[in-house]
Structure formats: C-alpha cells, structure tokens
Motif scaffolding. Sequence first.
Motif, mmCIF file in Angstrom:
data_model
loop_
_atom_site.group_PDB
_atom_site.id
_atom_site.type_symbol
_atom_site.label_atom_id
_atom_site.label_comp_id
_atom_site.label_asym_id
_atom_site.label_seq_id
_atom_site.Cartn_x
_atom_site.Cartn_y
_atom_site.Cartn_z
ATOM 1 N N LEU A 1 -141.138 33.341 42.000
ATOM 2 C CA LEU A 1 -141.716 32.095 42.113
ATOM 3 C C LEU A 1 -142.546 31.522 40.765
ATOM 4 C CD1 LEU A 1 -142.142 31.564 45.967
ATOM 5 C CD2 LEU A 1 -140.348 30.436 44.521
ATOM 6 N N LEU B 1 -141.358 38.231 45.614
ATOM 7 C CA LEU B 1 -141.189 36.548 45.589
ATOM 8 C C LEU B 1 -142.204 35.806 44.794
ATOM 9 C CD1 LEU B 1 -140.206 35.828 49.376
ATOM 10 C CD2 LEU B 1 -138.732 35.912 47.395
ATOM 11 N N ASP B 2 -143.697 36.577 44.940
ATOM 12 C CA ASP B 2 -144.555 35.968 43.800
ATOM 13 C C ASP B 2 -144.252 36.183 42.416
ATOM 14 O OD1 ASP B 2 -146.147 35.210 46.061
ATOM 15 O OD2 ASP B 2 -147.333 37.038 45.991
ATOM 16 N N CYS C 1 -134.289 43.869 55.386
ATOM 17 C CA CYS C 1 -134.855 42.599 56.191
ATOM 18 C C CYS C 1 -134.252 42.322 57.508
ATOM 19 C CB CYS C 1 -134.670 41.263 55.211
ATOM 20 S SG CYS C 1 -135.758 41.534 53.773
ATOM 21 N N LYS D 1 -142.990 40.046 49.601
ATOM 22 C CA LYS D 1 -144.019 39.075 49.001
ATOM 23 C C LYS D 1 -144.203 38.999 47.547
ATOM 24 C CE LYS D 1 -147.838 36.530 49.729
ATOM 25 N NZ LYS D 1 -147.620 35.284 48.725
ATOM 26 N N LEU E 1 -145.684 35.365 55.221
ATOM 27 C CA LEU E 1 -145.742 36.656 55.148
ATOM 28 C C LEU E 1 -146.959 37.334 55.116
ATOM 29 C CD1 LEU E 1 -142.960 36.904 52.219
ATOM 30 C CD2 LEU E 1 -142.508 37.266 54.708
ATOM 31 N N TYR F 1 -141.396 32.953 53.336
ATOM 32 C CA TYR F 1 -142.564 33.076 52.201
ATOM 33 C C TYR F 1 -143.832 32.695 52.775
ATOM 34 C CZ TYR F 1 -145.014 32.894 47.783
ATOM 35 O OH TYR F 1 -145.980 33.006 46.876
ATOM 36 N N LEU G 1 -135.386 33.980 52.929
ATOM 37 C CA LEU G 1 -136.623 34.597 52.064
ATOM 38 C C LEU G 1 -137.631 33.196 51.808
ATOM 39 C CD1 LEU G 1 -135.492 37.335 50.034
ATOM 40 C CD2 LEU G 1 -136.432 37.356 52.150
ATOM 41 N N LEU G 2 -137.027 32.151 51.340
ATOM 42 C CA LEU G 2 -137.919 30.910 51.075
ATOM 43 C C LEU G 2 -138.723 30.216 52.221
ATOM 44 C CD1 LEU G 2 -135.828 29.480 48.142
ATOM 45 C CD2 LEU G 2 -138.086 30.196 47.953
ATOM 46 N N TYR H 1 -138.791 23.953 51.635
ATOM 47 C CA TYR H 1 -138.877 25.433 52.408
ATOM 48 C C TYR H 1 -140.341 25.737 52.836
ATOM 49 C CZ TYR H 1 -134.515 26.037 50.204
ATOM 50 O OH TYR H 1 -133.050 25.960 49.812
ATOM 51 N N PHE H 2 -141.320 25.344 51.987
ATOM 52 C CA PHE H 2 -142.733 26.074 52.274
ATOM 53 C C PHE H 2 -143.483 24.972 53.052
ATOM 54 C CE2 PHE H 2 -142.536 27.726 47.795
ATOM 55 C CZ PHE H 2 -141.597 28.632 48.146
#
Length: 178
Positions: free
Chosen positions: A69, A65-66, A132, A62, A16, A13, A9-10, A84-85
């Motif tokens: 985070l 996760l927002d 997922c 999304k 998305l 992210y 998921l990271l 990750y990002f």
Amino acid sequence: MNNYYAKTLLYAYPNLISLTEQIDELVEKKAFASMGIFSPALFQCEQILGLTNQKQIIINVKIILDKVLEKFSLDELDCFSYKYFKNKPKEYFKNFDASSRGYFRKQIKLINLFSKRLEYCGIDDDWFIKNCLNIDFFKELYKRVLEYEKITNKRKTFSAKTIENNVKMPKKTKVKIA
C-alpha cells in the motif's frame, strides 16, 4: 492473484492489529484454563500453537499489505479508504466523486494493480488458500465478499437487461443502391 482474495485482504486490513490482539487474549485464556481442563496436554498445546501460527500469518499479511500500500499514491489510497478501509470521517470525502463511471473504472484498475503487487510480494492464490482460508476470520470475510459480488453482478445484469428492454432501437432500413 484472484481479485476476490485481494478484496478480502483489503477489507481485513484495518482490523488486522485488533485481530492479533484478540488471538493474544485467547491464547492467554486457554493457557490459564488449561489447569482445569482434563483433555490431554498435547491437545491443548496444539490448540495454542495453532492460534500462534494464525497470529504469525496475520502479522505477515499486515507487513506485506503495508509494503504494497505504501507504493500507491494518496489519491489511490483515498479510493481504497473510501471503499474498503472506511477509516476516515465522511467529511473527508465531501467532494469525492464516488458515483461516476471514472470512479468505478479506477476501482477496477486499482484492484488489478493491487493483486499484481501482492503476487510480486509472494501472496498468490495458493498462498492465500493455504494460509488465510484456514483462519475463520478470513474465511468468513471471503464468503461475504463473494456474496456482495454476486449481488452487485446481479444488479449489473438486471440494469443492463432493463436498459436493453426500455431503449427502442431504430429500425434498420434498407438502402437501395441505384
């Protein structure tokens, strides 16, 4: 939650939003192409509904996760961003120590905390598998995470064995007690 699912998921992210846009384009193309396709209309509708369902899952991920985070500090978000990002320029991480033992320990701590917070928000192993892993993007990304972890674990065990073989341990001496 399984840390591999959380890592998936990271990694997903930052992509998305573009993924939902691609699904929108695909739905539009399928709708316009339906005039020339001779398959049953019900089948075509089911395909479009399936894509719409995938988009809804991605939007929910999304949003969650927002929410998760935003609870992390700026320093912790920098660690996520670095690993990750990858959404910041290299100059931003000029003085970032990403090779120390402390960094790796911090990454382990952060992924465990992230996993727990995801579970608190409703994304657990069962939810991830059910929702997922039915989306090709997440399925492929999860495979890549597993491959990467397998490679890095081999390196860790190889380097540990190499250290054990190269380090000469002092011989045990018997101490006589008089």
